[in-house]
Design an enzyme around this catalytic site. Structure first.
Site, PDB file in Angstrom:
ATOM      1  N   TYR A  50      44.414  43.042  48.326  1.00  0.00           N
ATOM      2  CA  TYR A  50      44.547  43.310  46.893  1.00  0.00           C
ATOM      3  C   TYR A  50      44.168  44.767  46.640  1.00  0.00           C
ATOM      4  O   TYR A  50      43.556  45.426  47.489  1.00  0.00           O
ATOM      5  CB  TYR A  50      43.660  42.377  46.056  1.00  0.00           C
ATOM      6  CG  TYR A  50      42.176  42.555  46.263  1.00  0.00           C
ATOM      7  CD1 TYR A  50      41.444  43.482  45.521  1.00  0.00           C
ATOM      8  CD2 TYR A  50      41.483  41.787  47.201  1.00  0.00           C
ATOM      9  CE1 TYR A  50      40.084  43.656  45.708  1.00  0.00           C
ATOM     10  CE2 TYR A  50      40.113  41.953  47.393  1.00  0.00           C
ATOM     11  CZ  TYR A  50      39.428  42.887  46.644  1.00  0.00           C
ATOM     12  OH  TYR A  50      38.082  43.057  46.834  1.00  0.00           O
ATOM     13  N   ASP A 254      29.189  39.394  39.651  1.00  0.00           N
ATOM     14  CA  ASP A 254      30.412  39.474  40.448  1.00  0.00           C
ATOM     15  C   ASP A 254      31.380  40.511  39.864  1.00  0.00           C
ATOM     16  O   ASP A 254      32.573  40.470  40.139  1.00  0.00           O
ATOM     17  CB  ASP A 254      31.089  38.097  40.562  1.00  0.00           C
ATOM     18  CG  ASP A 254      32.188  38.046  41.614  1.00  0.00           C
ATOM     19  OD1 ASP A 254      32.118  38.809  42.587  1.00  0.00           O
ATOM     20  OD2 ASP A 254      33.136  37.261  41.445  1.00  0.00           O
TER      21      ASP A 254
END
Length: 302
Positions: A50, A254
């Site tokens: 990604y 995160d």
């Protein structure tokens, strides 16, 4: 840098300026975040799966201020492979406020003790191993390789952070019963909520927590459930790890939430979610302050 078809661009984090309703205690630590970019200065690995938008240290510091979080742990993202330069540069700027979890080459013969000493001096306190991509129903953990790595980092007092689906390993507790260093499991063990809390692998994680052989990160609930906020199907996993051993839990945002394909969570909502899941203030302080000081070698707040 040039984006390839095999490394699609991710969603960017929610840019809305909004603080949580809950006030975190002084010295709170975000124990799981990533710094990505700027790509012009720290290019991503060609073999990445990604491509994140730039999520720079400056943007992250603004986020911490908005959330009322004082300190943080930067975890090496997979898009950088073993190139830890972006993370190390951030640690160098804020050595008191930041710690790091690095990624090093799998061939340990290429890693010198001097390099590990440099990482330690920079603020690295753990090594991350991503074994999600090699895990399947018939796969076995590369346990000997993990033990060899653990023995190399043990003199520094570091831990080994594993990104793995614990539900795929029913013998988890037995495999790791005599492991040389502490283990840290990301994202509640990365077991999807649909597998429940009676899954043998998740039960193995709970056993490791109970016996003080592992830690769990209360991170990324949106990654392992099907619903949106407030991620109700995740609540049983949250309650299970707290019951197992609250002294072995840490929390993190995160940020910047790479590879999220559902609605992008807002970090203020994730803070408030912790407040609703952990209502006892003393327990919340343990998870946000006391436990991270032990695991990541932060100074206790005044």
């Amino acid at each position: 840098m040039t984006q390839t078809a095999s490394a699609p661009l991710c969603q960017a984090p929610d840019p809305e300026i909004r603080s949580p309703k809950i006030a975190f205690p002084s010295g709170a630590v975000d124990c799981h975040a990533h710094v990505c970019g700027p790509a012009s200065q720290y290019p991503y690995a060609q073999e990445r799966i990604y491509t994140p938008p730039d999520a720079t240290l400056e943007s992250y510091k603004d986020l911490l201020k908005m959330l009322g979080v004082d300190r943080a742990v930067l975890v090496q993202p997979s898009v950088y492979g073993t190139d830890n330069r972006a993370m190390l540069a951030a640690l160098n700027i804020y050595p008191e406020q930041l710690r790091g979890v690095a990624v090093i080459p799998s061939n340990l013969q290429d890693i010198t003790d001097a390099y590990l000493e440099e990482l330690h001096s920079a603020g690295v306190r753990g090594i991350r191993c991503n074994i999600v991509d090699v895990a399947d129903k018939s796969a076995e953990l590369p346990i000997q390789n993990l033990k060899d790595l653990a023995n190399r980092i043990k003199p520094f007092g570091w831990h080994l952070e594993l990104l793995m689906h614990v539900n795929e390993y029913p013998d988890l507790a037995k495999v790791f019963e005599n492991f040389p260093v502490d283990l840290v499991f990301g994202h509640f063990g990365y077991s999807h909520a649909k597998h429940g809390i009676q899954n043998e692998g998740f039960l193995g994680l709970l056993e490791l927590l109970k016996s003080n052989r592992a830690w769990a990160k209360m991170t990324g609930p949106y990654r392992i459930c099907d619903g949106g906020l407030p991620y109700l199907d995740m609540r049983p996993l949250n309650d299970a790890v707290i019951k197992a051993n609250p002294r072995r839990l840490v929390w993190g945002t995160d940020w910047p939430h790479v590879m999220v394909k559902k609605q992008m969570p807002h970090d203020a909502d994730l803070c408030d979610l912790l407040g609703s899941w952990v209502v006892d203030e003393n327990l919340r302080k343990s998870i946000l302050v006391d436990n991270p000081c032990i695991l990541y070698d932060f100074a206790a707040p005044n």
